[in-house]
Design a protein around this motif. Sequence first.
Motif, PDB file in Angstrom:
ATOM      1  N   ALA A 129     -40.870 -12.799 -22.036  1.00 32.55           N
ATOM      2  CA  ALA A 129     -41.409 -12.336 -23.319  1.00 32.55           C
ATOM      3  C   ALA A 129     -42.535 -11.329 -23.100  1.00 32.55           C
ATOM      4  CB  ALA A 129     -41.906 -13.523 -24.140  1.00 32.55           C
ATOM      5  N   ARG A 130     -43.421 -11.619 -22.174  1.00 31.12           N
ATOM      6  CA  ARG A 130     -44.530 -10.698 -21.898  1.00 31.12           C
ATOM      7  C   ARG A 130     -44.013  -9.327 -21.482  1.00 31.12           C
ATOM      8  NH1 ARG A 130     -47.574 -10.892 -16.345  1.00 31.12           N
ATOM      9  NH2 ARG A 130     -45.512 -10.062 -15.834  1.00 31.12           N
ATOM     10  N   ASP A 131     -43.049  -9.310 -20.567  1.00 32.74           N
ATOM     11  CA  ASP A 131     -42.509  -8.041 -20.071  1.00 32.74           C
ATOM     12  C   ASP A 131     -41.843  -7.254 -21.196  1.00 32.74           C
ATOM     13  OD1 ASP A 131     -43.388  -9.060 -17.666  1.00 32.74           O
ATOM     14  OD2 ASP A 131     -41.456  -8.883 -16.642  1.00 32.74           O
ATOM     15  N   LEU A 132     -41.076  -7.935 -22.026  1.00 35.66           N
ATOM     16  CA  LEU A 132     -40.414  -7.259 -23.145  1.00 35.66           C
ATOM     17  C   LEU A 132     -41.427  -6.748 -24.167  1.00 35.66           C
ATOM     18  CD1 LEU A 132     -37.400  -9.649 -23.433  1.00 35.66           C
ATOM     19  CD2 LEU A 132     -37.208  -7.169 -23.163  1.00 35.66           C
ATOM     20  N   LYS A 157     -44.506  -5.870 -23.562  1.00 33.21           N
ATOM     21  CA  LYS A 157     -45.186  -4.719 -22.948  1.00 33.21           C
ATOM     22  C   LYS A 157     -44.345  -3.460 -23.077  1.00 33.21           C
ATOM     23  CE  LYS A 157     -48.971  -6.351 -20.800  1.00 33.21           C
ATOM     24  NZ  LYS A 157     -50.308  -5.780 -20.876  1.00 33.21           N
ATOM     25  N   MET A 158     -43.040  -3.634 -23.191  1.00 32.62           N
ATOM     26  CA  MET A 158     -42.143  -2.490 -23.340  1.00 32.62           C
ATOM     27  C   MET A 158     -41.857  -2.173 -24.808  1.00 32.62           C
ATOM     28  SD  MET A 158     -39.541  -2.877 -20.214  1.00 32.62           S
ATOM     29  CE  MET A 158     -40.135  -3.101 -18.558  1.00 32.62           C
ATOM     30  N   GLY A 159     -42.588  -2.841 -25.704  1.00 29.46           N
ATOM     31  CA  GLY A 159     -42.526  -2.486 -27.111  1.00 29.46           C
ATOM     32  C   GLY A 159     -41.578  -3.293 -27.976  1.00 29.46           C
ATOM     33  N   PHE A 160     -41.039  -4.377 -27.457  1.00 26.79           N
ATOM     34  CA  PHE A 160     -40.101  -5.177 -28.243  1.00 26.79           C
ATOM     35  C   PHE A 160     -40.800  -6.337 -28.939  1.00 26.79           C
ATOM     36  CE2 PHE A 160     -37.446  -3.156 -25.069  1.00 26.79           C
ATOM     37  CZ  PHE A 160     -36.396  -2.694 -25.844  1.00 26.79           C
ATOM     38  N   ILE A 161     -40.241  -6.747 -30.046  1.00 29.12           N
ATOM     39  CA  ILE A 161     -40.640  -7.983 -30.721  1.00 29.12           C
ATOM     40  C   ILE A 161     -39.746  -9.062 -30.127  1.00 29.12           C
ATOM     41  CG2 ILE A 161     -40.700  -9.209 -32.933  1.00 29.12           C
ATOM     42  CD1 ILE A 161     -40.892  -6.336 -34.225  1.00 29.12           C
ATOM     43  N   VAL A 200     -35.520  -6.560 -17.116  1.00 26.59           N
ATOM     44  CA  VAL A 200     -36.078  -6.196 -18.426  1.00 26.59           C
ATOM     45  C   VAL A 200     -36.065  -4.677 -18.602  1.00 26.59           C
ATOM     46  CG1 VAL A 200     -38.215  -6.187 -19.782  1.00 26.59           C
ATOM     47  CG2 VAL A 200     -37.432  -8.297 -18.707  1.00 26.59           C
ATOM     48  N   GLN A 201     -36.391  -3.954 -17.545  1.00 29.52           N
ATOM     49  CA  GLN A 201     -36.408  -2.497 -17.603  1.00 29.52           C
ATOM     50  C   GLN A 201     -35.010  -1.944 -17.924  1.00 29.52           C
ATOM     51  OE1 GLN A 201     -37.419  -0.545 -13.873  1.00 29.52           O
ATOM     52  NE2 GLN A 201     -38.894   0.723 -14.957  1.00 29.52           N
ATOM     53  N   ARG A 202     -33.999  -2.476 -17.270  1.00 31.08           N
ATOM     54  CA  ARG A 202     -32.622  -2.035 -17.538  1.00 31.08           C
ATOM     55  C   ARG A 202     -32.184  -2.407 -18.956  1.00 31.08           C
ATOM     56  NH1 ARG A 202     -30.488  -4.092 -11.746  1.00 31.08           N
ATOM     57  NH2 ARG A 202     -31.481  -2.452 -10.530  1.00 31.08           N
ATOM     58  N   PHE A 203     -32.546  -3.618 -19.368  1.00 27.94           N
ATOM     59  CA  PHE A 203     -32.224  -4.039 -20.727  1.00 27.94           C
ATOM     60  C   PHE A 203     -32.925  -3.148 -21.747  1.00 27.94           C
ATOM     61  CE2 PHE A 203     -33.483  -6.271 -24.531  1.00 27.94           C
ATOM     62  CZ  PHE A 203     -32.241  -6.603 -25.056  1.00 27.94           C
ATOM     63  N   ALA A 204     -34.194  -2.836 -21.503  1.00 27.42           N
ATOM     64  CA  ALA A 204     -34.967  -2.018 -22.440  1.00 27.42           C
ATOM     65  C   ALA A 204     -34.309  -0.658 -22.647  1.00 27.42           C
ATOM     66  CB  ALA A 204     -36.396  -1.844 -21.932  1.00 27.42           C
ATOM     67  N   TRP A 255     -50.911  -5.893 -14.901  1.00 22.04           N
ATOM     68  CA  TRP A 255     -49.644  -5.291 -15.305  1.00 22.04           C
ATOM     69  C   TRP A 255     -49.264  -4.090 -14.442  1.00 22.04           C
ATOM     70  CZ3 TRP A 255     -45.303  -6.364 -17.515  1.00 22.04           C
ATOM     71  CH2 TRP A 255     -44.483  -5.359 -18.000  1.00 22.04           C
ATOM     72  N   TRP A 256     -50.222  -3.187 -14.194  1.00 23.13           N
ATOM     73  CA  TRP A 256     -49.920  -1.969 -13.429  1.00 23.13           C
ATOM     74  C   TRP A 256     -49.453  -2.309 -12.013  1.00 23.13           C
ATOM     75  CZ3 TRP A 256     -52.411  -0.989  -8.895  1.00 23.13           C
ATOM     76  CH2 TRP A 256     -53.617  -1.661  -8.667  1.00 23.13           C
ATOM     77  N   LEU A 257     -50.056  -3.335 -11.411  1.00 19.43           N
ATOM     78  CA  LEU A 257     -49.666  -3.732 -10.056  1.00 19.43           C
ATOM     79  C   LEU A 257     -48.333  -4.484 -10.074  1.00 19.43           C
ATOM     80  CD1 LEU A 257     -50.314  -3.853  -7.058  1.00 19.43           C
ATOM     81  CD2 LEU A 257     -51.708  -5.897  -7.524  1.00 19.43           C
ATOM     82  N   TYR A 258     -48.154  -5.334 -11.061  1.00 18.26           N
ATOM     83  CA  TYR A 258     -46.881  -6.057 -11.227  1.00 18.26           C
ATOM     84  C   TYR A 258     -45.721  -5.071 -11.308  1.00 18.26           C
ATOM     85  CZ  TYR A 258     -43.311  -8.759 -13.793  1.00 18.26           C
ATOM     86  OH  TYR A 258     -42.143  -9.351 -14.219  1.00 18.26           O
ATOM     87  N   LYS A 259     -45.868  -4.027 -12.134  1.00 18.38           N
ATOM     88  CA  LYS A 259     -44.813  -3.019 -12.265  1.00 18.38           C
ATOM     89  C   LYS A 259     -44.559  -2.320 -10.934  1.00 18.38           C
ATOM     90  CE  LYS A 259     -45.806  -0.106 -15.415  1.00 18.38           C
ATOM     91  NZ  LYS A 259     -45.914   0.843 -16.517  1.00 18.38           N
TER      92      LYS A 259
END
Length: 100
Positions: free
Chosen positions: A35-38, A40-44, A7-11, A89-93
Amino acid sequence: VSTFKVVQRFAKLAKERNWKTVLIVAAPDHIMRCARDLQKMGFITFIPYALDWHKQPIDVWFDKNSTQWFTRTRFAFLIRETCIRLTPWWLYKKITGDKA
């Protein structure tokens, strides 16, 4: 590779192209975390429930011979997925490879 890293690379790519809305295609038990990860990175996010992929027999998403224990059965996947979703979230990342 973790879901977060994908998701990070896609973002990064999506932001370069100014994409704001994302269509998610993933296994039914995995799609909500994607969906949650996206989000959190600001995507709809848009999940295409109109497609029949989610109506497939659940066993098509798992491989009993997989080298990853959590993709061999739905039960194993759901145990792991539940633990991941309960992680803050902070720990997951941090544990999945955030470089920010």
